[in-house]
Design a protein around this motif. Structure first.
Motif, PDB file in Angstrom:
ATOM      1  N   LEU A  11     -12.964  12.923   4.538  1.00 48.12           N
ATOM      2  CA  LEU A  11     -12.206  11.777   4.052  1.00 48.12           C
ATOM      3  C   LEU A  11     -13.175  10.887   3.297  1.00 48.12           C
ATOM      4  O   LEU A  11     -14.300  10.681   3.738  1.00 48.12           O
ATOM      5  CB  LEU A  11     -11.593  10.998   5.221  1.00 48.12           C
ATOM      6  N   LYS A  12     -12.737  10.367   2.168  1.00 54.45           N
ATOM      7  CA  LYS A  12     -13.586   9.468   1.389  1.00 54.45           C
ATOM      8  C   LYS A  12     -13.015   8.067   1.453  1.00 54.45           C
ATOM      9  O   LYS A  12     -11.800   7.870   1.341  1.00 54.45           O
ATOM     10  CB  LYS A  12     -13.657   9.921  -0.071  1.00 54.45           C
ATOM     11  N   LYS A  13     -13.922   7.107   1.662  1.00 53.70           N
ATOM     12  CA  LYS A  13     -13.500   5.708   1.708  1.00 53.70           C
ATOM     13  C   LYS A  13     -13.959   5.045   0.420  1.00 53.70           C
ATOM     14  O   LYS A  13     -15.131   5.073   0.081  1.00 53.70           O
ATOM     15  CB  LYS A  13     -14.092   4.994   2.916  1.00 53.70           C
ATOM     16  N   GLN A  23      -8.723  17.207   1.646  1.00 55.35           N
ATOM     17  CA  GLN A  23      -8.007  18.443   1.960  1.00 55.35           C
ATOM     18  C   GLN A  23      -6.589  18.417   1.386  1.00 55.35           C
ATOM     19  O   GLN A  23      -6.104  19.414   0.862  1.00 55.35           O
ATOM     20  CB  GLN A  23      -7.953  18.650   3.474  1.00 55.35           C
ATOM     21  N   THR A  24      -5.927  17.271   1.482  1.00 55.09           N
ATOM     22  CA  THR A  24      -4.544  17.179   0.998  1.00 55.09           C
ATOM     23  C   THR A  24      -4.461  16.519  -0.380  1.00 55.09           C
ATOM     24  O   THR A  24      -3.370  16.408  -0.933  1.00 55.09           O
ATOM     25  CB  THR A  24      -3.674  16.365   1.976  1.00 55.09           C
ATOM     26  N   SER A  25      -5.614  16.056  -0.874  1.00 54.82           N
ATOM     27  CA  SER A  25      -5.673  15.354  -2.166  1.00 54.82           C
ATOM     28  C   SER A  25      -4.696  14.187  -2.222  1.00 54.82           C
ATOM     29  O   SER A  25      -3.917  14.036  -3.162  1.00 54.82           O
ATOM     30  CB  SER A  25      -5.396  16.317  -3.325  1.00 54.82           C
ATOM     31  N   SER A  26      -4.735  13.368  -1.153  1.00 58.82           N
ATOM     32  CA  SER A  26      -3.842  12.208  -1.100  1.00 58.82           C
ATOM     33  C   SER A  26      -4.497  11.079  -0.309  1.00 58.82           C
ATOM     34  O   SER A  26      -5.410  11.307   0.494  1.00 58.82           O
ATOM     35  CB  SER A  26      -2.511  12.587  -0.455  1.00 58.82           C
TER      36      SER A  26
END
Length: 182
Positions: A11-13, A23-26
């Motif tokens: 996850l990117k913050k 992973q889900t591009s969302s």
């Protein structure tokens, strides 16, 4: 990305405080991250710009929301005691002690859940069967809690031994020193 992150969900913050699931591009919310924790999914949160690991920070945010939103787990006294360990010589040992105790408690909970599988179905609940199970579990739960307390005591004694060894290393002339009684 670190080598051990290959199997982890990343996850990117971003600076705008939004979390992006690669992973889900969302974009996702803290509630989504909490659900990942509850489902046992492994993940890491990285600062989108610097790559710094922010996982602990995000988990602490979730705990803060849970503590302020409902029935808290931590009392004011307990939080104060935890804060007092920061910067204390026993800080590292306390973290390990708490972690091991939580794992032991989780293991006990899992054993009880496993033993009660199939007995508690709200749609087809048999109150008599459930009551019999609970009565039969009292000695088992007492035994598990006894083991838990014994393990907790053992971990605390190990912590004391480690402290004594550290003190001996730091102050070799003090080995065997017993302070005078008052």
């Amino acid at each position: 990305m670190q080598p051990d992150e290959v199997a982890l969900r990343v996850l990117k913050k971003y600076p705008n405080r939004r979390l992006y699931d690669t992973q889900t591009s969302s974009y996702i919310t803290l509630t989504d991250v909490k659900q990942m924790v509850l489902s046992g999914e492994s993940f890491v949160v990285r600062d989108a710009k610097s790559g710094e690991d922010l996982t602990r920070s995000i988990l602490l945010q979730i705990i803060l929301e849970e503590e302020t939103g409902g029935v808290p787990i931590f009392s004011t006294q307990m939080l104060s005691q935890i804060i007092r360990f920061y910067g204390h010589a026993m800080q590292g040992m306390m973290g390990s002690y708490l972690e091991k105790n939580l794992q032991t408690f989780t293991d006990i909970q899992a054993r009880i859940a496993e033993q009660s599988k199939g007995l508690y179905d709200p749609k087809a609940m048999n109150p008599e069967l459930w009551a019999q199970f609970l009565q039969g579990q009292a000695p088992v739960v007492q035994g598990l809690m006894g083991n838990y307390l014994e393990q907790s005591k053992s971990m605390f004694l190990q912590m004391q031994e480690q402290m004594a060894k550290q003190a001996e290393t730091l102050f070799p002339g003090m080995a065997g020193f017993v302070p005078p009684k008052r």
